[in-house]
Scaffold this active site. Sequence first.
Site, PDB file in Angstrom:
ATOM      1  N   GLY A   1      -8.610  16.911  33.783  1.00 11.94           N
ATOM      2  CA  GLY A   1      -7.661  17.661  32.951  1.00 11.94           C
ATOM      3  C   GLY A   1      -7.027  16.854  31.840  1.00 11.94           C
TER       4      GLY A   1
ATOM      5  CG  HIS B   1      -1.366   9.813  28.995  1.00  9.39           C
ATOM      6  ND1 HIS B   1      -2.402  10.134  28.150  1.00  9.39           N
ATOM      7  CD2 HIS B   1      -1.278  10.830  29.880  1.00  9.39           C
ATOM      8  CE1 HIS B   1      -2.902  11.305  28.491  1.00  9.39           C
ATOM      9  NE2 HIS B   1      -2.245  11.745  29.556  1.00  9.39           N
TER      10      HIS B   1
ATOM     11  CG  HIS C   1       0.413  12.002  34.088  1.00  7.06           C
ATOM     12  ND1 HIS C   1       0.868  13.149  33.469  1.00  7.06           N
ATOM     13  CD2 HIS C   1      -0.833  11.790  33.594  1.00  7.06           C
ATOM     14  CE1 HIS C   1      -0.055  13.609  32.641  1.00  7.06           C
ATOM     15  NE2 HIS C   1      -1.108  12.805  32.697  1.00  7.06           N
TER      16      HIS C   1
HETATM   17  P1  AMP Z   1      -3.223  14.621  30.220  1.00  4.49           P
HETATM   18  O1  AMP Z   1      -3.565  15.976  30.771  1.00  4.49           O
HETATM   19  O2  AMP Z   1      -3.366  13.540  31.264  1.00  4.49           O
HETATM   20  O3  AMP Z   1      -3.938  14.310  28.943  1.00  4.49           O
HETATM   21  O4  AMP Z   1      -1.678  14.669  29.929  1.00  4.49           O
HETATM   22  C1  AMP Z   1      -1.135  14.894  28.676  1.00  4.49           C
HETATM   23  C2  AMP Z   1       0.307  15.247  28.908  1.00  4.49           C
HETATM   24  O5  AMP Z   1       0.986  15.183  27.676  1.00  4.49           O
HETATM   25  C3  AMP Z   1       0.527  16.659  29.484  1.00  4.49           C
HETATM   26  O6  AMP Z   1       1.177  16.560  30.741  1.00  4.49           O
HETATM   27  C4  AMP Z   1       1.407  17.330  28.413  1.00  4.49           C
HETATM   28  O7  AMP Z   1       2.378  18.174  28.971  1.00  4.49           O
HETATM   29  C5  AMP Z   1       2.023  16.130  27.712  1.00  4.49           C
HETATM   30  N1  AMP Z   1       2.459  16.352  26.343  1.00  4.49           N
HETATM   31  C6  AMP Z   1       1.816  17.015  25.362  1.00  4.49           C
HETATM   32  N2  AMP Z   1       2.529  16.993  24.228  1.00  4.49           N
HETATM   33  C7  AMP Z   1       3.653  16.277  24.485  1.00  4.49           C
HETATM   34  C8  AMP Z   1       4.797  15.896  23.712  1.00  4.49           C
HETATM   35  N3  AMP Z   1       4.924  16.233  22.426  1.00  4.49           N
HETATM   36  N4  AMP Z   1       5.760  15.183  24.331  1.00  4.49           N
HETATM   37  C9  AMP Z   1       5.661  14.855  25.630  1.00  4.49           C
HETATM   38  N5  AMP Z   1       4.597  15.168  26.402  1.00  4.49           N
HETATM   39  C10 AMP Z   1       3.619  15.881  25.839  1.00  4.49           C
END
Ligand code: AMP
Length: 132
Positions: free
Chosen positions: A106, A113, A115
């Site tokens: 996902g 990054h 989490h």
């Molecule tokens: P991933 O699915 O591991 O790529 O996680 C990307 C994460 O970035 C998701 O949990 C999103 O909710 C988060 N995300 C997207 N845009 C932003 C934003 N502008 N600020 C903070 N988090 C974000």
Amino acid sequence: MSWSAEEERNQLREQDCLFCKIVHGEMPSTELYSDEQCMAFNDINPVANVHVLIVPRDHVTHLTAATEQHEQLMGHMLRVGARVAKQIGISDNGYRLAINQGVDAGQIVDHLHIHVLGGGQLDNLGTPRGSM
Ligand code: AMP
Ligand code: ZN
């Protein structure tokens, strides 16, 4: 001709990358921690009571794109995750650090990054979708 410091920095960022924009202060975030290598801010769409992202300042796309030269950075990011968890008060009860790599996991933002999830009991790790 040698690159200017500015040009060299630009090699480490991607113009259209959301997280590059955040770490370069071009988009807002709820910053919780920052140093010369990485930054931590709240996820905009939390999936747990506490959902923080640890993001490197340099644009590294995926875990699979990380090389030996990123080992120190990634170790540092894990320690920052633990530090931030303590800072926001979820350390004693426990929390989870997770990296989504690619489509099945996902991953939607192609800037590496970690989490940080916590603030309450978490779901089972890695349960296949639709199996519950
Ligand atoms: P991933 O699915 O591991 O790529 O996680 C990307 C994460 O970035 C998701 O949990 C999103 O909710 C988060 N995300 C997207 N845009 C932003 C934003 N502008 N600020 C903070 N988090 C974000
Ligand atoms: Zn980026």
